[in-house]
Design an enzyme around this catalytic site. Structure first.
Site, short mmCIF file in Angstrom:
data_model
loop_
_atom_site.label_atom_id
_atom_site.label_comp_id
_atom_site.label_asym_id
_atom_site.label_seq_id
_atom_site.Cartn_x
_atom_site.Cartn_y
_atom_site.Cartn_z
N GLN A 42 102.70 -1.24 15.29
CA GLN A 42 102.05 -2.67 15.19
C GLN A 42 101.02 -2.70 13.91
O GLN A 42 100.69 -1.62 13.65
CB GLN A 42 101.27 -2.87 16.51
CG GLN A 42 100.27 -1.68 16.95
CD GLN A 42 100.19 -1.68 18.46
OE1 GLN A 42 100.49 -2.24 19.33
NE2 GLN A 42 100.03 -0.20 18.92
N ASP A 76 91.68 2.72 22.73
CA ASP A 76 90.38 2.54 22.28
C ASP A 76 89.47 3.82 23.20
O ASP A 76 88.40 3.93 22.68
CB ASP A 76 89.87 1.19 22.53
CG ASP A 76 90.07 0.48 23.85
OD1 ASP A 76 91.11 -0.26 23.99
OD2 ASP A 76 89.43 1.20 24.77
N ASP A 121 96.48 -0.16 30.71
CA ASP A 121 95.70 -1.15 29.89
C ASP A 121 96.62 -1.13 28.34
O ASP A 121 96.30 -0.66 27.48
CB ASP A 121 94.32 -0.33 29.45
CG ASP A 121 93.60 -1.40 28.29
OD1 ASP A 121 92.85 -0.58 27.82
OD2 ASP A 121 93.72 -2.47 28.31
N SER A 122 97.66 -2.11 28.75
CA SER A 122 98.47 -2.11 27.64
C SER A 122 98.30 -3.81 26.82
O SER A 122 97.77 -4.41 27.44
CB SER A 122 99.90 -2.06 28.33
OG SER A 122 100.20 -3.26 28.81
N ASP A 167 100.25 -7.21 25.82
CA ASP A 167 101.25 -8.07 26.42
C ASP A 167 102.72 -7.65 26.57
O ASP A 167 103.24 -6.73 25.93
CB ASP A 167 100.79 -9.53 25.91
CG ASP A 167 99.70 -10.18 26.34
OD1 ASP A 167 99.23 -10.75 25.34
OD2 ASP A 167 99.01 -9.71 27.44
N1 SAM Z 1 92.65 -4.47 26.83
C1 SAM Z 1 93.67 -4.90 25.81
C2 SAM Z 1 94.52 -6.06 26.42
O1 SAM Z 1 94.54 -6.45 27.50
O2 SAM Z 1 95.23 -6.84 25.50
C3 SAM Z 1 94.66 -3.78 25.49
C4 SAM Z 1 94.05 -2.75 24.92
S1 SAM Z 1 94.87 -1.50 24.56
C5 SAM Z 1 94.16 -1.04 22.63
C6 SAM Z 1 96.40 -1.47 24.45
C7 SAM Z 1 97.09 -0.47 24.31
O3 SAM Z 1 98.46 -0.22 24.78
C8 SAM Z 1 97.38 -0.20 22.58
O4 SAM Z 1 96.61 0.81 21.85
C9 SAM Z 1 98.94 -0.22 22.49
O5 SAM Z 1 99.27 0.81 21.43
C10 SAM Z 1 99.17 0.53 23.73
N2 SAM Z 1 100.65 0.62 24.31
C11 SAM Z 1 101.45 -0.43 24.30
N3 SAM Z 1 102.89 -0.18 24.44
C12 SAM Z 1 102.71 1.04 25.19
C13 SAM Z 1 103.55 1.92 25.35
N4 SAM Z 1 104.87 1.78 25.96
N5 SAM Z 1 103.05 3.24 25.95
C14 SAM Z 1 101.80 3.59 25.79
N6 SAM Z 1 100.91 2.93 25.13
C15 SAM Z 1 101.35 1.59 24.81
#
Ligand code: SAM
Length: 289
Positions: free
Chosen positions: A33, A88, A159-160, A162
């Site tokens: 990303q 984070d 906490d991913s 969308d």
């Molecule tokens: N609170 C934020 C929101 O509600 O939009 C999300 C914050 S957190 C930084 C989201 C994290 O999910 C990102 O760092 C992203 O890289 C991670 N992520 C996305 N897809 C993932 C996956 N398949 N496995 C593990 N982490 C993932």
């Protein structure tokens, strides 16, 4: 000294928020990303992933406290917690605030998010990264839940991003089926389900999917200033009934025993209990129980 440049969030093509940038701190295209971190005039440091606000220093407490303290105190005896995403480190810090937690495993797909969060957002995680109870894995959440043994965790916090791009797999039947398998008999899972005023499909589809693997599916809300569009919904799915209706005094005594009382800016026992009382425009997107 503010620049005169603005950053516009690109989540909704016809509507959105913008930030006056004081200083851009990082802009990295990772394997997964586009990561941007900047100093804003109004919200401290802000992280965007693919143009979407993930976290700001000024309001992160709302989302992180509700995503963490609600499931752990609803369960009442969480010792082993799995965190998916949350690069984070804010959820990890809040989980480790609970004295009873013996092990917190965090699985984040993008190592660059963790590296940049450590460098430019150090206060979010604080010293959670070095806590002996923490295990931080760079990997895909779907692979981890597929390989993990049965009944290994008491709670799963997702906490991913969308359900588009790398985050999509975390909203699938395979993910929920394995999540149910690796949770103990009293276990529960929570995940971000978007802002229903703008993203009702996300809440509806996710809740329907989880209802195939968990007998008790619902949601609760939090007002996160930079997740624009009104209430943010946090999906809640449990193996046992009643975890979404724990009496306020029980929550209060559990919070005291956990050691989090007095360390929150948004979460309180009353806010916790009332967050499950949903307005009709949100409740209608949940499967009938
Ligand atoms: N609170 C934020 C929101 O509600 O939009 C999300 C914050 S957190 C930084 C989201 C994290 O999910 C990102 O760092 C992203 O890289 C991670 N992520 C996305 N897809 C993932 C996956 N398949 N496995 C593990 N982490 C993932």
């Amino acid at each position: 000294m503010a620049t005169d440049s603005w950053i516009n969030e690109t989540l909704y093509p016809q509507w959105g928020q913008r930030f006056l940038v004081q200083r851009e701190l990082a802009r990295v295209q990772s394997d997964f990303q586009d990561i941007v971190i900047f100093e804003s005039e109004t919200h401290g440091r802000v992280m965007l992933l693919d143009g979407v606000v993930q976290i700001t220093e000024r309001d992160e407490f709302v989302y992180q406290e509700m995503l963490t303290h609600v499931p752990l105190l609803a369960h009442g005896d969480c010792r082993r917690v799995l965190i998916i995403g949350a690069g984070d480190g804010g959820v990890l810090r809040r989980v480790l605030q609970h004295r009873g937690v013996e092990r917190a495993v965090m699985v984040e797909i993008d190592g660059e998010v963790i590296r940049l969060a450590k460098e430019f957002l150090p206060n979010i995680a604080g010293d959670a990264w070095t806590d002996p109870r923490a295990e931080v894995i760079v990997g895909d959440g779907i692979d981890y839940v597929t390989r993990a043994p049965d009944a290994m965790f008491d709670a799963i916090i997702v906490d991913s991003t969308d359900p588009i791009g790398v985050g999509e797999v975390l909203f699938t039947d395979a993910f929920y089926a394995n999540s149910a398998r690796i949770l103990s008999s009293g276990g529960l899972i929570v995940n971000q389900c978007g802002v229903p005023f703008m993203q009702a499909d996300e809440l509806r589809d996710t809740s329907l999917r989880r209802a195939s693997f968990f007998p008790h599916v619902g949601a609760y809300v939090a007002a996160v200033p930079t997740y624009v569009g009104g209430f943010m919904t946090l999906g809640f799915a449990a193996k046992q009934p009643g975890l979404d209706a724990v009496p306020v005094e029980t929550i209060r005594s559990r919070a005291a025993a956990s050691g989090i009382t007095g360390f929150t800016e948004y979460w309180t026992p009353e806010v916790h209990a009332s967050a499950f009382h949903l307005p009709p425009y949100i409740a209608r997107h949940l499967p009938k129980q």
